[in-house]
Design an enzyme around this catalytic site. Structure first.
Site, PDB file in Angstrom:
ATOM      1  N   HIS A 214       0.898  -1.104   0.012  1.00 45.73           N
ATOM      2  CA  HIS A 214      -0.016   0.024  -0.003  1.00 45.73           C
ATOM      3  C   HIS A 214       0.715   1.314  -0.045  1.00 45.73           C
ATOM      4  CE1 HIS A 214      -3.456  -2.569   1.895  1.00 45.73           C
ATOM      5  NE2 HIS A 214      -3.489  -2.498   0.579  1.00 45.73           N
TER       6      HIS A 214
ATOM      7  N   GLU B 188       1.967   3.254   3.108  1.00 43.75           N
ATOM      8  CA  GLU B 188       2.529   2.675   4.046  1.00 43.75           C
ATOM      9  C   GLU B 188       3.954   2.342   3.887  1.00 43.75           C
ATOM     10  OE1 GLU B 188       0.332  -0.991   4.513  1.00 43.75           O
ATOM     11  OE2 GLU B 188      -1.723   0.139   4.848  1.00 43.75           O
TER      12      GLU B 188
ATOM     13  N   HIS C 200       2.641  -4.417   6.632  1.00 36.03           N
ATOM     14  CA  HIS C 200       1.572  -3.369   6.479  1.00 36.03           C
ATOM     15  C   HIS C 200       1.697  -2.652   7.880  1.00 36.03           C
ATOM     16  CE1 HIS C 200      -0.621  -4.821   2.725  1.00 36.03           C
ATOM     17  NE2 HIS C 200      -0.118  -6.081   3.234  1.00 36.03           N
TER      18      HIS C 200
ATOM     19  N   GLU D 121       0.759  -5.936  10.862  1.00 32.25           N
ATOM     20  CA  GLU D 121       0.356  -4.541  11.135  1.00 32.25           C
ATOM     21  C   GLU D 121       1.078  -3.861  11.949  1.00 32.25           C
ATOM     22  OE1 GLU D 121      -1.704  -3.060   8.865  1.00 32.25           O
ATOM     23  OE2 GLU D 121      -3.083  -4.940   8.039  1.00 32.25           O
TER      24      GLU D 121
END
Length: 357
Positions: free
Chosen positions: A121, A124, A267, A326
């Site tokens: 992404h 990110e 991420h 994450e």
């Protein structure tokens, strides 16, 4: 110039690396050193002390978190790391929509293969910085034969091949950081897809407005229906078909070619570890997630209601452990000030994965 007396096992390349010199510069300063003769211990050489990573302090490191980390910075860092650490292998697995190389790096020669990627992404991109920081510290530990967070780097090298794709989405990262240049080939579309805003810091997709982590053939149609995105945009549009985007297709092809034993996709944000997919995960995946959680301080989560991600596809196709991690907390894009803290979490997680793969 300083004088240096060679030690047993020294080579011209190793001495040049130690003092931050080009090998050619070292030969030029020492014409008595043969290019073909082994360097004997006790040989006297003239050297120039330059800033070499890990020798003269942390400020000399190659990968630095003092600015937004984009494709140009990544390319320059890869070149410099390869110069200092010739055992680091680098290549290109494909090209982005706009023709940027999607680089891959490999270190180690063991039978087990661990793959880690970052920046699926666009906003990110801090994950690319953290992953490259880890790679540099690992390379330095191998070169200097010093432990990395208590682990023997030579043992890791002999046990595990570590394959990295530090920036899956280089076009998107550049867009999120720099916006649309006047001559951008997708400029008009991007502004329209971005709801007529020229601010792209919230952009997650690639340059065609496709979310690359919704691109994989793991119940892709269901993910499309769940997302209900009308078309290209900053996030959530799964594309016209699975693997329609060159970035996702390149990563899938690498994964099939190398048949990795474990994969980790970095991420942001939430400090969580997703480890399951529709009961396709292998026995022991939850225990592995717990180990990674203890190493990093992150919380393992059994996730439901999400499809078509890279981790999902890997688990479904190969029935091997796959994880989405994450990193950090807050609102994307996370501030650079978090980079060191995220690194302190992720480095032990990656080392634990290398030991457990």
């Amino acid at each position: 110039m300083d004088r240096y007396i060679s030690r047993p096992g020294d080579t011209v390349l190793r001495i040049a690396e130690r003092f931050g010199m080009e090998a050619e510069a070292l030969y030029a300063a020492n014409p008595h050193v043969s290019r073909t003769r082994h360097l004997a211990a006790g040989s006297e050489l003239l050297v120039s002390r330059q800033a070499v990573p890990g020798v003269f302090g942390a400020e000399a490191r190659i990968v630095r978190g003092n600015a937004e980390y984009g494709p140009r910075q990544l390319s320059a860092d890869i070149d410099r790391l390869r110069h200092f650490y010739p055992f680091l292998q680098a290549g290109v697995i494909g090209q982005s929509v706009m023709g940027k190389p999607i680089g891959a790096l490999r270190i180690g020669y063991g039978k087990r293969r661990l793959h880690v990627n970052a920046s699926f992404h666009a906003n990110e991109w801090i994950t690319s910085l953290v992953l490259m920081m880890f790679l540099e510290d690992y390379c330095r530990a191998v070169s200097q034969r010093t432990p990395i967070r208590g682990c023997d780097p030579r043992e890791l090298m002999g046990r595990t091949q570590l394959w990295l794709v530090p920036m899956v989405n280089p076009d998107g990262v550049e867009l999120a950081q720099e916006g649309v240049a006047p001559a951008h080939p997708f400029g008009g579309d991007l502004i329209r897809w971005n709801r007529y805003s020229d601010r792209f810091f919230r952009w997650k997709a690639n340059v065609r407005g496709v979310d690359l982590n919704d691109q994989f053939p793991a119940h892709w149609e269901e993910e499309c229906a769940r997302r209900a995105a009308e078309g290209p945009g900053p996030r959530d549009y799964s594309g016209e078909a699975p693997l329609s985007e060159p970035e996702a297709a390149a990563l899938a092809a690498l994964t099939i070619r190398q048949s990795f034993d474990m994969v980790i996709a970095l991420h942001t944000q939430g400090q969580e570890i997703y480890w399951n997919y529709r009961d396709c995960e292998p026995a022991g995946a939850g225990e592995l997630a717990d180990r990674l959680g203890r190493a990093s301080g992150y919380h393992p989560v059994k996730l439901h209601g999400s499809d078509a991600g890279y981790k999902d596809w890997f688990i479904q196709r190969f029935r091997k452990p796959g994880f989405t991690v994450e990193c950090g907390v807050g609102v994307n894009p996370l501030p650079l000030l978090q980079a060191d803290d995220i690194y302190d979490d992720i480095a032990p997680l990656l080392l634990e994965a290398m030991l457990r793969v």
